[in-house]
Motif scaffolding. Structure first.
Motif, short mmCIF file in Angstrom:
data_model
loop_
_atom_site.label_atom_id
_atom_site.label_comp_id
_atom_site.label_asym_id
_atom_site.label_seq_id
_atom_site.Cartn_x
_atom_site.Cartn_y
_atom_site.Cartn_z
N ILE A 12 -4.93 -77.50 26.19
CA ILE A 12 -5.19 -76.12 25.88
C ILE A 12 -6.45 -75.68 26.66
CG2 ILE A 12 -5.00 -74.10 24.47
CD1 ILE A 12 -3.09 -75.31 22.64
N GLY A 13 -7.55 -76.16 25.97
CA GLY A 13 -8.77 -75.65 26.83
C GLY A 13 -9.02 -76.07 28.08
N MET A 14 -8.39 -77.28 28.57
CA MET A 14 -8.57 -77.57 30.04
C MET A 14 -7.83 -76.55 30.97
SD MET A 14 -7.93 -81.81 29.78
CE MET A 14 -8.01 -81.74 31.32
N ILE A 15 -6.61 -75.99 30.18
CA ILE A 15 -5.67 -75.16 31.07
C ILE A 15 -6.51 -73.56 31.03
CG2 ILE A 15 -3.50 -74.17 31.18
CD1 ILE A 15 -2.27 -76.73 30.37
N CYS A 16 -6.49 -73.36 29.76
CA CYS A 16 -6.92 -71.76 29.45
C CYS A 16 -8.43 -71.42 29.77
CB CYS A 16 -6.59 -71.39 27.99
SG CYS A 16 -4.98 -71.26 27.77
N PHE A 17 -9.28 -72.45 29.73
CA PHE A 17 -10.73 -71.91 30.29
C PHE A 17 -10.76 -71.78 31.67
CE2 PHE A 17 -12.02 -73.71 25.59
CZ PHE A 17 -11.96 -72.46 25.16
N ARG A 18 -9.98 -72.08 32.25
CA ARG A 18 -9.95 -71.62 33.73
C ARG A 18 -9.75 -70.09 33.90
NH1 ARG A 18 -8.86 -76.19 37.27
NH2 ARG A 18 -8.35 -77.99 35.78
N LEU A 19 -9.32 -69.46 32.71
CA LEU A 19 -9.10 -67.94 32.83
C LEU A 19 -10.25 -67.56 32.17
CD1 LEU A 19 -5.36 -68.03 32.33
CD2 LEU A 19 -6.52 -67.67 34.41
N ARG A 20 -10.83 -66.15 32.29
CA ARG A 20 -11.57 -65.50 31.53
C ARG A 20 -11.04 -64.16 31.22
NH1 ARG A 20 -16.95 -65.94 35.45
NH2 ARG A 20 -17.96 -64.56 33.93
N GLY A 21 -11.79 -63.60 30.04
CA GLY A 21 -11.55 -62.02 29.68
C GLY A 21 -10.24 -62.11 29.20
N PRO A 22 -9.52 -60.93 29.24
CA PRO A 22 -8.18 -60.76 28.93
C PRO A 22 -7.08 -61.56 29.63
CG PRO A 22 -8.65 -59.07 30.84
CD PRO A 22 -10.04 -59.92 30.41
N TYR A 23 -7.35 -62.33 30.63
CA TYR A 23 -6.50 -63.37 31.16
C TYR A 23 -6.42 -64.76 30.11
CZ TYR A 23 -6.87 -60.41 35.12
OH TYR A 23 -6.90 -59.51 36.17
N PHE A 24 -7.76 -65.01 29.70
CA PHE A 24 -7.66 -66.06 28.67
C PHE A 24 -7.01 -65.52 27.53
CE2 PHE A 24 -9.78 -67.73 24.80
CZ PHE A 24 -9.70 -68.86 24.82
N ALA A 25 -7.35 -64.34 26.84
CA ALA A 25 -6.31 -63.86 25.74
C ALA A 25 -5.06 -63.91 25.90
CB ALA A 25 -7.01 -62.57 25.49
#
Length: 319
Positions: free
Chosen positions: A101-114
């Motif tokens: 999950i971290g490997m995928i989602c931490f490619r995004l930032r701010g509201p996109y990560f949320a």
């Protein structure tokens, strides 16, 4: 007496008070409320490590809570083992799930990560809802609790909360914690200084997921029934944990515990006294707290202390 000694004495006083509460309060309903506060304090403290100190606002912590709960429930359903083994398995499953999950989602930032975390939480709910042969689907999992003594659950939960608080405190006051705060304040600046931001965000996510899974496994043993719509619930878990932390104070040690106490006490009080209007009144009260105490209860107290110290320092300097 310096600030460190004051904080140490306050911590000792809080521990003594927490240990002695069941000696005074023995009614099952009151103990039930205290146990719920402990569960929410564990979840809130876990979320605070990622969302408060690292600045990565997650709307998907229900995924880790649900994985912890189902790890305990499925041991009983398929293996005929005690769900208490889930106390060991649940946190590990949640932490292992956090890696991809971290490997995928931490490619995004701010509201996109949320939003990505929100979507993942809903994906887990739908998967566990539809895997009826494995999870029992919407029927959920019902177990016969081996222990019914609420005082046992209180002290067990209190020990888990103490472990969560200690681990969070050690992480926040280590090199990892300083890097997390720098990422929260300005990720681009942290990257320019050579900080591997994705690595350290994952280092915040793993213990956050671990202790949230621990809370989920403990919840399964205490409540003895779960289904996907309960433990993977977006509103009642993922959103409410953010509310708990905001009420108590983001990026503070005791904020989530204070927020959990406020949330559970007021929620139960309004539910029993106001009936169907309790959600509206409670929502208005929460909005007022956020508007006038934007740093939360513990955050405002810390801010007041800092302002007082600065005023004393300026006055002594002026003299």
């Amino acid at each position: 007496m310096n600030m460190l000694n004051k904080k140490f004495l306050l911590t000792i006083a809080f521990i003594i008070l927490a240990v002695l509460i069941p000696v005074v309060i023995k009614a099952p309903y009151q103990l039930h409320i205290l146990i719920l506060i402990i569960i929410w304090a564990i979840i809130g403290t876990s979320w605070n490590l990622l969302g408060g100190y690292a600045g990565q606002v997650s709307f998907g912590h229900a995924a880790f809570f649900g994985l912890g709960a189902y790890s305990a429930g499925l041991l009983t359903l398929h293996c005929a083992l005690s769900p208490w083994w889930g106390i060991l398995l649940g946190p590990l499953v949640a932490a292992l799930a956090a890696l991809p999950i971290g490997m995928i989602c931490f490619r995004l930032r701010g509201p996109y990560f949320a939003l990505a975390m929100l979507a993942l939480g809903e994906i887990f709910r739908l998967v566990f809802l539809n895997l009826t042969d494995f999870t029992n689907g919407a029927k959920g999992i019902l177990i016969m609790p081996a222990i019914t003594n609420k005082m046992f659950y209180y002290y067990t939960g209190l020990g888990m909360l103490a472990l969560t608080l200690l681990a969070t405190y050690l992480i926040v006051n280590s090199k990892i914690g300083y890097y997390l705060v720098s990422i929260r304040e300005d990720q681009d600046a942290a990257t320019s200084l050579g900080i591997p931001t994705t690595l350290y965000k994952n280092l915040a996510l793993l213990p956050s997921a671990f202790f949230t899974g621990l809370a989920g496994a403990f919840y399964m043993n205490y409540v003895a029934f779960i289904d996907p719509n309960i433990v993977f619930n977006l509103t009642n878990v993922s959103v409410m944990v953010i509310l708990v932390v905001m009420l108590g104070g983001v990026a503070t040690t005791w904020g989530p515990t204070i927020g959990a106490a406020i949330y559970i006490f007021l929620g139960e009080y309004f539910r029993t006294t106001l009936g169907s209007a309790n959600v509206l009144i409670f929502g208005i009260l929460v909005c007022l707290i956020i508007m006038f105490l934007p740093n939360g209860i513990a955050g405002e107290l810390d801010l007041l202390k800092r302002l007082t110290q600065r005023k004393k320092a300026s006055l002594s300097g002026g003299v």
